[in-house]
Write a protein that holds these residues in place. Structure first.
Motif, PDB file in Angstrom:
ATOM      1  N   CYS A  26      57.020   4.528  21.569  1.00 52.40           N
ATOM      2  CA  CYS A  26      58.366   4.086  21.950  1.00 52.40           C
ATOM      3  C   CYS A  26      58.312   2.794  22.751  1.00 52.40           C
ATOM      4  CB  CYS A  26      59.067   5.162  22.778  1.00 52.40           C
ATOM      5  SG  CYS A  26      59.479   6.630  21.832  1.00 52.40           S
ATOM      6  N   ILE A  27      59.308   1.955  22.520  1.00 48.74           N
ATOM      7  CA  ILE A  27      59.475   0.742  23.306  1.00 48.74           C
ATOM      8  C   ILE A  27      60.901   0.717  23.842  1.00 48.74           C
ATOM      9  CG2 ILE A  27      57.777  -0.586  22.006  1.00 48.74           C
ATOM     10  CD1 ILE A  27      60.333  -2.040  20.830  1.00 48.74           C
ATOM     11  N   ALA A  28      61.121  -0.112  24.847  1.00 55.06           N
ATOM     12  CA  ALA A  28      62.464  -0.303  25.392  1.00 55.06           C
ATOM     13  C   ALA A  28      62.875  -1.751  25.140  1.00 55.06           C
ATOM     14  CB  ALA A  28      62.485  -0.010  26.887  1.00 55.06           C
ATOM     15  N   LEU A  29      64.087  -1.921  24.652  1.00 59.78           N
ATOM     16  CA  LEU A  29      64.676  -3.244  24.473  1.00 59.78           C
ATOM     17  C   LEU A  29      65.706  -3.442  25.564  1.00 59.78           C
ATOM     18  CD1 LEU A  29      65.300  -3.173  20.632  1.00 59.78           C
ATOM     19  CD2 LEU A  29      63.502  -4.405  21.837  1.00 59.78           C
ATOM     20  N   PHE A  30      65.617  -4.551  26.275  1.00 60.23           N
ATOM     21  CA  PHE A  30      66.530  -4.852  27.369  1.00 60.23           C
ATOM     22  C   PHE A  30      67.339  -6.092  27.039  1.00 60.23           C
ATOM     23  CE2 PHE A  30      62.867  -2.689  29.145  1.00 60.23           C
ATOM     24  CZ  PHE A  30      63.466  -1.698  29.898  1.00 60.23           C
ATOM     25  N   ARG A  31      68.612  -6.082  27.423  1.00 57.42           N
ATOM     26  CA  ARG A  31      69.492  -7.233  27.198  1.00 57.42           C
ATOM     27  C   ARG A  31      70.035  -7.703  28.552  1.00 57.42           C
ATOM     28  NH1 ARG A  31      74.894  -6.985  23.416  1.00 57.42           N
ATOM     29  NH2 ARG A  31      75.586  -9.146  23.704  1.00 57.42           N
ATOM     30  N   THR A  32      69.901  -8.990  28.813  1.00 49.92           N
ATOM     31  CA  THR A  32      70.359  -9.557  30.079  1.00 49.92           C
ATOM     32  C   THR A  32      71.798 -10.062  29.959  1.00 49.92           C
ATOM     33  OG1 THR A  32      69.664 -11.816  29.606  1.00 49.92           O
ATOM     34  CG2 THR A  32      67.993 -10.336  30.545  1.00 49.92           C
ATOM     35  N   ASP A  33      72.337 -10.513  31.098  1.00 48.07           N
ATOM     36  CA  ASP A  33      73.667 -11.132  31.120  1.00 48.07           C
ATOM     37  C   ASP A  33      73.757 -12.326  30.183  1.00 48.07           C
ATOM     38  OD1 ASP A  33      75.126  -9.610  32.966  1.00 48.07           O
ATOM     39  OD2 ASP A  33      74.239 -10.655  34.661  1.00 48.07           O
ATOM     40  N   GLU A  34      72.634 -13.009  30.003  1.00 51.12           N
ATOM     41  CA  GLU A  34      72.580 -14.228  29.192  1.00 51.12           C
ATOM     42  C   GLU A  34      72.265 -13.937  27.726  1.00 51.12           C
ATOM     43  OE1 GLU A  34      73.347 -17.160  30.629  1.00 51.12           O
ATOM     44  OE2 GLU A  34      73.678 -16.047  32.483  1.00 51.12           O
ATOM     45  N   ASP A  35      72.340 -12.676  27.322  1.00 52.49           N
ATOM     46  CA  ASP A  35      72.015 -12.230  25.960  1.00 52.49           C
ATOM     47  C   ASP A  35      70.563 -12.502  25.571  1.00 52.49           C
ATOM     48  OD1 ASP A  35      74.407 -11.004  25.403  1.00 52.49           O
ATOM     49  OD2 ASP A  35      75.296 -12.783  24.485  1.00 52.49           O
ATOM     50  N   GLU A  36      69.683 -12.543  26.579  1.00 52.53           N
ATOM     51  CA  GLU A  36      68.260 -12.579  26.288  1.00 52.53           C
ATOM     52  C   GLU A  36      67.820 -11.151  26.028  1.00 52.53           C
ATOM     53  OE1 GLU A  36      66.235 -15.819  29.066  1.00 52.53           O
ATOM     54  OE2 GLU A  36      67.469 -14.373  30.173  1.00 52.53           O
ATOM     55  N   VAL A  37      66.854 -10.972  25.145  1.00 54.51           N
ATOM     56  CA  VAL A  37      66.338  -9.639  24.842  1.00 54.51           C
ATOM     57  C   VAL A  37      64.841  -9.635  25.103  1.00 54.51           C
ATOM     58  CG1 VAL A  37      65.994  -7.898  23.053  1.00 54.51           C
ATOM     59  CG2 VAL A  37      68.143  -9.165  23.162  1.00 54.51           C
ATOM     60  N   PHE A  38      64.387  -8.577  25.766  1.00 54.96           N
ATOM     61  CA  PHE A  38      62.975  -8.388  26.064  1.00 54.96           C
ATOM     62  C   PHE A  38      62.547  -7.019  25.560  1.00 54.96           C
ATOM     63  CE2 PHE A  38      64.603 -11.330  29.210  1.00 54.96           C
ATOM     64  CZ  PHE A  38      63.633 -12.321  29.221  1.00 54.96           C
ATOM     65  N   ALA A  39      61.300  -6.908  25.120  1.00 51.98           N
ATOM     66  CA  ALA A  39      60.753  -5.635  24.656  1.00 51.98           C
ATOM     67  C   ALA A  39      59.548  -5.283  25.517  1.00 51.98           C
ATOM     68  CB  ALA A  39      60.341  -5.734  23.193  1.00 51.98           C
ATOM     69  N   THR A  40      59.536  -4.048  26.026  1.00 55.31           N
ATOM     70  CA  THR A  40      58.438  -3.582  26.870  1.00 55.31           C
ATOM     71  C   THR A  40      58.099  -2.134  26.523  1.00 55.31           C
ATOM     72  OG1 THR A  40      59.698  -2.572  28.685  1.00 55.31           O
ATOM     73  CG2 THR A  40      59.370  -4.974  28.789  1.00 55.31           C
ATOM     74  N   SER A  41      57.063  -1.662  27.167  1.00 58.49           N
ATOM     75  CA  SER A  41      56.760  -0.236  27.132  1.00 58.49           C
ATOM     76  C   SER A  41      58.008   0.512  27.605  1.00 58.49           C
ATOM     77  CB  SER A  41      55.597   0.048  28.077  1.00 58.49           C
ATOM     78  OG  SER A  41      55.464   1.416  28.322  1.00 58.49           O
ATOM     79  N   ALA A  42      58.236   1.689  27.082  1.00 56.34           N
ATOM     80  CA  ALA A  42      59.424   2.460  27.460  1.00 56.34           C
ATOM     81  C   ALA A  42      59.203   3.294  28.717  1.00 56.34           C
ATOM     82  CB  ALA A  42      59.846   3.373  26.311  1.00 56.34           C
ATOM     83  N   THR A  43      57.966   3.315  29.232  1.00 56.75           N
ATOM     84  CA  THR A  43      57.687   4.151  30.397  1.00 56.75           C
ATOM     85  C   THR A  43      57.088   3.341  31.547  1.00 56.75           C
ATOM     86  OG1 THR A  43      55.542   4.769  29.486  1.00 56.75           O
ATOM     87  CG2 THR A  43      57.362   6.270  29.076  1.00 56.75           C
ATOM     88  N   CYS A  44      57.439   3.729  32.740  1.00 59.87           N
ATOM     89  CA  CYS A  44      56.960   3.102  33.961  1.00 59.87           C
ATOM     90  C   CYS A  44      55.467   3.389  34.147  1.00 59.87           C
ATOM     91  CB  CYS A  44      57.765   3.657  35.142  1.00 59.87           C
ATOM     92  SG  CYS A  44      57.208   3.114  36.765  1.00 59.87           S
ATOM     93  N   ALA A  45      54.746   2.383  34.623  1.00 56.87           N
ATOM     94  CA  ALA A  45      53.309   2.547  34.868  1.00 56.87           C
ATOM     95  C   ALA A  45      53.025   3.438  36.069  1.00 56.87           C
ATOM     96  CB  ALA A  45      52.670   1.180  35.085  1.00 56.87           C
ATOM     97  N   HIS A  46      53.999   3.630  36.930  1.00 61.13           N
ATOM     98  CA  HIS A  46      53.807   4.411  38.153  1.00 61.13           C
ATOM     99  C   HIS A  46      53.745   5.909  37.863  1.00 61.13           C
ATOM    100  CE1 HIS A  46      55.782   6.146  41.969  1.00 61.13           C
ATOM    101  NE2 HIS A  46      54.509   6.014  42.227  1.00 61.13           N
ATOM    102  N   ARG A  47      54.833   6.457  37.340  1.00 55.23           N
ATOM    103  CA  ARG A  47      54.896   7.895  37.078  1.00 55.23           C
ATOM    104  C   ARG A  47      55.491   8.222  35.708  1.00 55.23           C
ATOM    105  NH1 ARG A  47      54.346  11.478  41.785  1.00 55.23           N
ATOM    106  NH2 ARG A  47      52.884  10.273  43.037  1.00 55.23           N
ATOM    107  N   GLY A  48      55.541   7.244  34.811  1.00 51.54           N
ATOM    108  CA  GLY A  48      56.028   7.504  33.457  1.00 51.54           C
ATOM    109  C   GLY A  48      57.535   7.626  33.344  1.00 51.54           C
ATOM    110  N   GLY A  49      58.263   7.079  34.300  1.00 51.14           N
ATOM    111  CA  GLY A  49      59.731   7.129  34.265  1.00 51.14           C
ATOM    112  C   GLY A  49      60.294   6.405  33.054  1.00 51.14           C
ATOM    113  N   PRO A  50      61.476   6.796  32.595  1.00 48.65           N
ATOM    114  CA  PRO A  50      62.103   6.194  31.416  1.00 48.65           C
ATOM    115  C   PRO A  50      62.742   4.839  31.749  1.00 48.65           C
ATOM    116  CG  PRO A  50      63.538   7.866  32.329  1.00 48.65           C
ATOM    117  CD  PRO A  50      62.282   7.889  33.148  1.00 48.65           C
ATOM    118  N   LEU A  51      62.032   3.761  31.482  1.00 51.81           N
ATOM    119  CA  LEU A  51      62.538   2.441  31.841  1.00 51.81           C
ATOM    120  C   LEU A  51      63.835   2.085  31.125  1.00 51.81           C
ATOM    121  CD1 LEU A  51      59.278   0.337  32.141  1.00 51.81           C
ATOM    122  CD2 LEU A  51      60.722   1.230  33.963  1.00 51.81           C
ATOM    123  N   ASP A  52      64.057   2.643  29.945  1.00 54.29           N
ATOM    124  CA  ASP A  52      65.304   2.350  29.228  1.00 54.29           C
ATOM    125  C   ASP A  52      66.525   2.939  29.943  1.00 54.29           C
ATOM    126  OD1 ASP A  52      63.763   4.653  28.101  1.00 54.29           O
ATOM    127  OD2 ASP A  52      65.684   5.073  27.142  1.00 54.29           O
TER     128      ASP A  52
END
Length: 110
Positions: A26-52
């Motif tokens: 799974c990956i997470a897609l993020f959209r900013t105020d400026e309509d930029e899109v970024f793709a990252t891991s879907a889980t936090c490196a700390h405790r596996g939290g759902p970044l999405d």
């Protein structure tokens, strides 16, 4: 690069995220105020939290579990937190979100 159409930009809320399941995970897609899109891991490196489910602010996301903040550009944890999440090449073409799945599969194989 192997660009794959994974959906419309409109499917990602402004200052929000969308989780996408791929063969490599799974990956997470993020959209900013400026309509930029970024793709990252879907889980936090700390405790596996759902970044999405995190809070998008500028070019950063805050994990909803323990407030770790990550750069959406580099994946590096910000502030006193140490660690990083994977980031993946993504682009917008005619309102469609394209993801480089070859880089995602290379990360999964490592």
């Amino acid at each position: 690069m192997s660009w794959t159409d994974i959906g419309s930009l409109d499917e990602i809320p402004v200052r929000g995220a969308r989780r996408v399941k791929t063969r490599a995970g799974c990956i997470a897609l993020f959209r900013t105020d400026e309509d930029e899109v970024f793709a990252t891991s879907a889980t936090c490196a700390h405790r596996g939290g759902p970044l999405d489910e995190g809070i998008v602010h500028g070019r950063k996301v805050t994990c909803p579990l323990h407030n770790w903040v990550y750069s959406l550009e580099s994946g590096e944890a910000q502030g006193a937190d140490e660690g990083s999440i994977a980031t993946y090449p993504v682009r917008i073409d005619a309102g469609r979100v394209l993801l480089d799945l070859s880089s995602l599969e290379a990360h999964a194989a490592a």
